[in-house]
Scaffold this active site. Structure first.
Site, PDB file in Angstrom:
ATOM      1  N   GLY A 174      18.849  20.381  21.684  1.00  0.00           N
ATOM      2  CA  GLY A 174      17.937  20.096  22.787  1.00  0.00           C
ATOM      3  C   GLY A 174      16.633  20.882  22.737  1.00  0.00           C
ATOM      4  CG  HIS A 196      28.934  20.109  22.908  1.00  0.00           C
ATOM      5  ND1 HIS A 196      28.015  20.875  23.573  1.00  0.00           N
ATOM      6  CD2 HIS A 196      28.230  19.214  22.179  1.00  0.00           C
ATOM      7  CE1 HIS A 196      26.794  20.448  23.264  1.00  0.00           C
ATOM      8  NE2 HIS A 196      26.894  19.437  22.420  1.00  0.00           N
ATOM      9  CD  GLU A 234      25.008  21.023  25.940  1.00  0.00           C
ATOM     10  OE1 GLU A 234      25.589  20.016  26.379  1.00  0.00           O
ATOM     11  OE2 GLU A 234      23.941  20.971  25.303  1.00  0.00           O
ATOM     12  CB  SER A 244      16.467  18.877  17.545  1.00  0.00           C
ATOM     13  OG  SER A 244      16.466  19.644  18.741  1.00  0.00           O
ATOM     14  CG  ASN A 294      27.198  14.756  23.965  1.00  0.00           C
ATOM     15  OD1 ASN A 294      27.583  14.343  25.064  1.00  0.00           O
ATOM     16  ND2 ASN A 294      27.196  16.038  23.637  1.00  0.00           N
ATOM     17  CG  PHE A 295      25.299   8.837  27.108  1.00  0.00           C
ATOM     18  CD1 PHE A 295      24.694   8.670  25.870  1.00  0.00           C
ATOM     19  CD2 PHE A 295      25.655   7.687  27.832  1.00  0.00           C
ATOM     20  CE1 PHE A 295      24.448   7.387  25.360  1.00  0.00           C
ATOM     21  CE2 PHE A 295      25.411   6.419  27.334  1.00  0.00           C
ATOM     22  CZ  PHE A 295      24.816   6.271  26.104  1.00  0.00           C
ATOM     23  CE  LYS A 296      24.023  17.317  24.696  1.00  0.00           C
ATOM     24  NZ  LYS A 296      23.190  18.394  24.227  1.00  0.00           N
ATOM     25  CD  GLU A 321      26.310  19.016  18.158  1.00  0.00           C
ATOM     26  OE1 GLU A 321      25.541  18.048  18.219  1.00  0.00           O
ATOM     27  OE2 GLU A 321      26.963  19.416  19.138  1.00  0.00           O
TER      28      GLU A 321
HETATM   29  P1  PGA Z   1      20.365  17.068  20.982  1.00  0.00           P
HETATM   30  O1  PGA Z   1      21.886  17.360  21.370  1.00  0.00           O
HETATM   31  O2  PGA Z   1      20.364  15.900  20.042  1.00  0.00           O
HETATM   32  O3  PGA Z   1      19.678  16.790  22.284  1.00  0.00           O
HETATM   33  O4  PGA Z   1      19.845  18.317  20.318  1.00  0.00           O
HETATM   34  C1  PGA Z   1      22.912  17.286  20.408  1.00  0.00           C
HETATM   35  C2  PGA Z   1      24.255  17.649  21.003  1.00  0.00           C
HETATM   36  O5  PGA Z   1      24.346  18.575  21.811  1.00  0.00           O
HETATM   37  O6  PGA Z   1      25.277  17.009  20.656  1.00  0.00           O
END
Ligand code: PGA
Length: 226
Positions: free
Chosen positions: A161, A86, A88, A191, A6-8, A155
Site C-alpha cells: 500500500g 497477512h 495486517e 504495490s 485482496n479487497f481488504k 509481501e
Molecule cells: P497493495 O496490497 O497491492 O495495496 O500493496 C497488497 C496486499 O496487502 O495484499
C-alpha cells in the site's frame, strides 16, 4: 499465472457481486488462475472461473467467538480458500505465529486452499538480505510447508500500500531463497500495479501476484493480466 485480489475492508456485497460478474466475463478465455478475497459481509459462492476466498476466519466450526466467523459460515457459500498470515493481521490485529500456525492447521485439516503470507518490515530489509531470509524462515514455524493445497505470498510490509514495490532484484533473490525453504507456488505482493506487473511476472520464481489497491477497480485489475 495466479492473480489474487485482496479487497481488504473495501467493497460492499453489491459492488462485489458486480465486480465478480464483470471479472468472470473478462477471464472466461484465460488459462490463468483467479482468486478474489472480498470482505466477510460480501462472501458468496463461486459460480465460474473466479475462486472466491475469505480474508480471514477463526479456527472453529462454530461457537462463542464474538465478531468472528468459522467453518459453518464459510460452508454456507462453499468457501474453501483462505488467506492466512497477512501482515495486517499479524501487526494490526496482533496475530502471533503460534495462533497463525493453529489457524493453518485447522484449515489444512479441513482441506482448504491456503494462501499463506509472509513478509518482513523495513528495518529487517535494511539490515540485509540474510536477515530477511532468517525473518521469513521464522514465519514458517509450525506451518506444514509440504501441504499440497498451499500457495505462498511474499509481501514485504514496506511495499504494501505504499506505492513502492520491491525491486526486481530483491524479488528475484528473496523468491529464490523462499523456494528453497518451501517449494510451493509463490506470489509476490506489495504495490503491484499496471506499471510494474510485466517486470514482476517476468522475474524468476514468481508464479503470480497478490494485489490490494490495484485490484479494487475491476478495469484496473484487468490491466494486470490483459
Ligand atoms: P497493495 O496490497 O497491492 O495495496 O500493496 C497488497 C496486499 O496487502 O495484499
Amino acid at each position: 499465472m495466479i492473480f489474487a485480489a485482496n479487497f481488504k475492508t473495501n467493497h460492499t456485497r453489491t459492488s462485489t457481486k458486480e465486480y465478480i460478474l464483470k471479472l468472470e466475463n473478462l477471464v472466461k478465455n484465460s488459462s490463468d488462475e483467479f482468486y478474489i478475497f472480498p470482505p466477510t459481509s460480501a462472501l458468496q459462492s463461486s459460480f465460474g472461473k473466479v475462486i472466491i476466498g475469505t480474508q480471514n476466519a477463526y479456527p472453529t466450526k462454530n461457537g462463542a467467538f464474538t465478531g468472528e466467523i468459522g467453518l459453518e459460515q464459510l460452508e454456507e457459500f462453499s468457501i474453501k480458500t483462505i488467506l492466512i498470515g497477512h501482515s495486517e493481521r499479524r501487526t494490526i490485529l496482533g496475530e502471533s505465529q503460534e495462533f497463525i500456525a493453529q489457524k493453518f492447521d485447522f484449515f489444512k485439516n479441513n482441506g482448504f486452499k491456503i494462501i499463506y503470507c509472509i513478509g518482513e518490515p523495513l528495518e529487517v530489509r535494511e539490515s540485509g538480505e540474510s536477515k530477511v531470509i532468517e525473518f521469513l524462515a521464522e514465519q514458517f514455524n509450525g506451518i506444514d510447508i509440504n501441504y499440497e493445497n498451499l500457495i505462498i505470498a511474499y509481501e514485504p510490509i514496506w511495499a504494501i500500500g505504499t506505492g513502492v514495490s520491491a525491486t526486481n532484484i530483491q524479488i528475484a533473490s528473496t523468491h529464490k531463497a523462499v523456494k528453497q525453504i518451501c517449494n510451493q507456488p509463490l506470489l509476490y505482493g506489495g504495490s503491484v500495479n499496471s506499471s510494474n506487473i510485466k517486470e514482476v511476472l517476468s522475474t524468476a520464481n514468481v508464479d503470480g501476484v497478490l494485489v490490494g489497491s490495484a485490484s479494487l477497480e475491476v478495469e484496473n485489475f484487468h490491466t494486470l493480466f490483459n
